[in-house]
Scaffold this active site. Sequence first.
Site, PDB file in Angstrom:
ATOM      1  N   ASN A  24      43.112  47.155  51.426  1.00 20.29           N
ATOM      2  CA  ASN A  24      43.846  48.178  50.677  1.00 20.29           C
ATOM      3  C   ASN A  24      44.243  49.388  51.512  1.00 20.29           C
ATOM      4  O   ASN A  24      44.868  50.304  51.006  1.00 20.29           O
ATOM      5  CB  ASN A  24      43.052  48.618  49.444  1.00 20.29           C
ATOM      6  CG  ASN A  24      43.067  47.520  48.383  1.00 20.29           C
ATOM      7  OD1 ASN A  24      43.843  46.560  48.496  1.00 20.29           O
ATOM      8  ND2 ASN A  24      42.217  47.634  47.376  1.00 20.29           N
ATOM      9  N   ASP A 119      48.963  42.083  35.435  1.00 26.89           N
ATOM     10  CA  ASP A 119      48.233  41.112  36.221  1.00 26.89           C
ATOM     11  C   ASP A 119      46.887  40.883  35.571  1.00 26.89           C
ATOM     12  O   ASP A 119      46.606  41.411  34.505  1.00 26.89           O
ATOM     13  CB  ASP A 119      48.118  41.527  37.696  1.00 26.89           C
ATOM     14  CG  ASP A 119      47.348  42.823  37.863  1.00 26.89           C
ATOM     15  OD1 ASP A 119      46.508  43.133  37.008  1.00 26.89           O
ATOM     16  OD2 ASP A 119      47.594  43.518  38.850  1.00 26.89           O
TER      17      ASP A 119
END
Length: 428
Positions: A24, A119
């Site tokens: 990330n 998602d």
Amino acid sequence: MRERFRVVGGAHLVGEVAVVGAKNSALKLMAVALLAVGRTTLTNVPAIADVTIMAELLRRLGVGVDYDPAAGVVVLDVPERIGHRADYELVRALRASISVLGPLVARVGEADVAVPGGDAIGSRGLDLHAAGLEALGAEVHVTHGYLVATAPGGLHGADIRLDFPSVGATENILTAAVLARGTTTIDNVAKEPEIIDIAEMLVSMGARLEGAGTSRITVHGVEALTPTEHAVVSDRIAAGTWAFAAATTRGDIEVVGGVAEHLRAPLGALEEAGCHVEVTARGFRVSAVDRRPRAFDVATLPYPGFPTDLQPFALSYNAVADGSAMVTENLFEARFRTVQELARLGADAQIDGHHVMTHGVPMLSGAPVESSDIRSGAALVIAGLVAEGDTLVSGVHHIDRGYPRFEQALRALGADVTREPDDEPPFE
Ligand code: EPU
């Protein structure tokens, strides 16, 4: 081809494991490179599928990308003229694609980025991203599934306050403000180590900013940035995964390259629950040999609170730890898919709104289960290690997105985990 992991239960993971750069952060830093014309080099980049997708997205913007997964190096050659569109096809495969939004508006004055949609861990809005860019002078609207941001006359400084310390919104506003005219203050920003990593890279490119790691970042816009070389910050979620793997399997793992300072909440909780946690010269070590650690309550919060990305691991841990505990998810509304799969393995766990109550059992019982995202997949593999018999974890492609060669690392710690073709049709 679909693949699954066959996990043989009854393991105690012992040994050492290395963690490299954070997914990330690496993905965002690749987007940050767009801000400067020339060759930027990133090192300590993880060998994961998501980096390949981000590389493809940047190539379509006209950037030359050379990714060497074995060496952990990405070289980005950014031309003077770049495109401004991130296609749905790539954004849906990689939600982190939206991190090109800020750099593109700042560099090109225009960005068309597909809206990712829902998602498996909840619908995540973009309202804070959009409001921040608007405050900097961009016009933002959604059309035909794309978030379109334009600032033909350039961006200007502004005083912005986020309603919630969103990681993604902090990043997009920060990476736009560095090239805006004048000074920007952003209040109530995310304080994650990955934000500090981006800020450090920006400063090495010539950006003028202070306050990263606190609740307020101040940015003094500059005319242009220059390319740089930067090493990606260590992956605290991968490191935390191994901490929970040691505790759950009652093993003993040294996490080489792990930064204990970035994991104060989870490591503190494990220590209080009876695990041994120690900072070492190379990282940190967690062990729970010959003892059954106690279950503990968890409430996820923005950094430095307990990370939502480690929540599924806390569930696997509590499923076999001593006693009852409650896990509360405060960041994502639908991040409890692990629970129904853990129940298939014999865990005593009930969902009540955004809480999960568990009553630990000494051992789970192997069964086929399905991963729904990176973290739930890895957490189910760890649960399989403390289940009697074999556990088949489907949806390995999710795990591959976040953990380089997960099964090899597990095998090096003494586990019996193999990758095999998965002939069962996916069950959606
Ligand atoms: N939110 C809004 N509006 C916005 C932005 C966020 O309502 O404009 C809400 C979201 O709906 C969510 C919450 O704020 O409920 C947190 O979202 P945030 O923006 O902080 O998260 P993110 O940037 O989308 C990153 C990581 C996630 C991690 C979260 C929280 C990346 C690519 N993803 O997401 O990591 O869970 O921060 O720490 O950096 C993962 O690695 O598996 C993963 C999902």
